[in-house]
Design a protein around this motif. Structure first.
Motif, short mmCIF file in Angstrom:
data_model
loop_
_atom_site.label_atom_id
_atom_site.label_comp_id
_atom_site.label_asym_id
_atom_site.label_seq_id
_atom_site.Cartn_x
_atom_site.Cartn_y
_atom_site.Cartn_z
N SER B 183 -7.05 48.32 30.83
CA SER B 183 -8.45 48.74 30.80
C SER B 183 -8.65 49.97 29.93
O SER B 183 -9.72 50.58 29.93
N PHE B 262 -13.20 41.33 42.00
CA PHE B 262 -14.63 41.41 41.72
C PHE B 262 -15.38 41.88 42.96
O PHE B 262 -16.21 42.78 42.91
N GLY B 265 -14.72 45.48 43.81
CA GLY B 265 -15.49 46.37 42.95
C GLY B 265 -16.92 46.48 43.40
O GLY B 265 -17.53 47.55 43.40
N LEU B 266 -17.50 45.34 43.84
CA LEU B 266 -18.89 45.33 44.32
C LEU B 266 -19.08 46.27 45.48
O LEU B 266 -20.09 46.97 45.57
N GLU B 270 -12.74 50.83 44.24
CA GLU B 270 -12.15 50.58 42.94
C GLU B 270 -10.64 50.58 43.02
O GLU B 270 -10.05 51.44 43.67
#
Lengths: 176, 271
Positions: B183, B262, B265-266, B270
């Motif tokens: 990333s 995913f 993260g929502l 993190e």
């Protein structure tokens, strides 16, 4: 409630968004590191680099007509070697006569300064001799050597700016 | 027999010198070599802790140097592998208790009986570092992909270059997090190697197993399943001259883990 919904909306969009606009921090880190390591390795901070650049521009301007602002001075790393890369945009060549004239003027200046320095050091030697005679009981060989040394470099007594400048010039000439 | 004296240094503290020393030493010994590890961090010793030998220290390097015991008496054998020995640092003295000449002397004596002498270096560039480097002919510079560590590693490399006795030095990149590299939040392996322009001897991934193995006092290299353990094994093999490919550190990305990430993260949790 509204906040959760908008956050959800942004996350969903973010999941599909492919391009990142902001600079990724690892690139920032790499750039900062390269610069700081260059400074660490060569002991040249930005101020010193700028001064060096100015002196190089002055020196080269004697021999070629160049775009002073466009001179590029960079450190580059090639494998294990750090090289100082200089890029000099030459606008035109100087006439030989022009170069000779500049160099001649410089030589004359140097010679004149040398003559003044010689006079000064002779005068100082005379005053030293007088001082020696006055302090003849206490002085020995090491004292004389110390006085000669201090006259060359360090300023132990308050001197005028002219006198402070001269010792520096003397060193430069002696190293030649 | 003339052993190889390798100093494991870094400049920056806490990047994994002692952990690497313990693991590389254990791996080399497991491969059949006679290995002695020297802890030169006088006053702040930790190599004994990592090997689980903290209760077995009778004599230390200072006792040897001040001639209260013979060198052999101060060598503590490892719990599991008799090929592995530790020469511990003194906990109640500081770096001035030993001189460079004394370290050189000890290394020369040990060279006769051991294949590898791994010298653990303290952080810094002062006497501790100078002592540790004194008897060595090779060096491993440990760093992590972080700015401070890389900057300090660069300084150390500069100092090692100036030492004639150090014939070669290699880079050990520790605590690598492949996901952060992907990333672009962490410098990549190539970035660090390029910036330091130093040959790589190993890449050790971040592994929570290090914490538990240190808690137990058992080097992680004995755990075949841990990524860090495998990486340290590879380093030992490379030191012995074998050509070993660098591990692919990326975790397998299947659909289920991607979906899980995913949703994590929502909910704001993190990584």
């Amino acid at each position: 409630m509204r906040d959760i919904f908008s956050e959800f909306y942004n996350k969903v969009l973010g999941f599909f968004r492919q391009t990142e606009e902001e600079d990724k921090t690892k690139d920032v880190a790499c750039n900062r590191l390269r610069v700081v390591l260059m400074q660490d390795r060569t002991n040249l901070n930005p101020q010193l680099l700028e001064r060096m650049r100015g002196e190089i521009v002055d020196l080269l301007s004697k021999y070629v007509e160049m775009d002073r602002e466009a001179l590029d001075l960079n450190f580059e790393q090639e494998g294990e070697q750090i090289a100082l890369m200089l890029s000099i945009p030459v606008v035109r060549a100087k006439e030989e006569a022009e170069i000779e004239a500049t160099l001649k003027a410089e030589d004359e200046k140097k010679a004149a300064l040398e003559a003044i320095d010689k006079e000064d050091s002779e005068a100082e030697a005379e005053t030293d001799e007088v001082q020696e005679e006055e302090e003849s009981e206490d002085s020995d060989a090491t004292d004389v050597a110390d006085e000669e040394k201090s006259e060359d470099g360090a300023t132990e007594e308050p001197k005028t700016t002219e006198e402070i400048k001269k010792p520096k010039l003397k060193k430069f000439e002696k190293s030649e | 027999m003339s052993g190889r004296v390798i100093v494991i240094t870094s400049g920056k503290g806490g990047v994994g010198k002692t952990t690497s020393n313990a693991n590389i030493g254990t791996a080399l010994a497991n491969a059949g070599n006679k290995v002695v590890m020297i802890d030169t961090d006088l006053g702040l010793r930790n190599l004994d802790l990592l090997l689980g030998l903290e209760n077995r220290i009778v004599y230390t390097i200072v006792d040897v140097v001040e001639e209260r015991c013979k060198l052999k008496q101060a060598l503590v054998k490892d719990k599991k592998n008799p090929n592995l020995c530790l020469l511990a640092a003194a906990q109640t003295r500081d770096k001035s208790a030993v001189t460079q000449e004394q370290l050189v002397d000890i290394c020369n004596k040990l060279k006769k009986d051991f294949d590898f002498i791994l010298v653990d270096c303290p952080a810094g560039i002062e006497q501790g570092f100078q002592n540790a480097v004194a008897g060595a002919s090779e060096a491993i510079v440990v760093t992590t992909p972080e700015m401070s560590a890389v900057r300090d590693a660069d300084r150390i490399i500069g100092l090692l270059e100036a030492k004639e006795e150090i014939k070669s030095y290699k880079l050990l990149l520790n605590r690598v997090r492949p996901n952060l590299i992907k990333s672009k939040d962490m410098m990549s392996i190539d970035d660090v190697v390029d910036i330091l322009s130093c040959e790589l001897i190993g890449i050790i991934p971040e592994d929570t197993g290090i914490i538990t193995s240190t808690n137990k006092g058992e080097p992680i290299v004995n755990d075949d399943k841990s990524p860090a353990g495998q990486a340290y094994q590879n380093v030992a093999r490379r030191i012995m001259g074998e050509e070993v490919e660098f591990m692919n550190l990326e975790e397998p990305q299947d659909v289920v883990s991607k979906v899980k990430k995913f949703f994590k993260g929502l909910m704001g949790r993190e990584k």
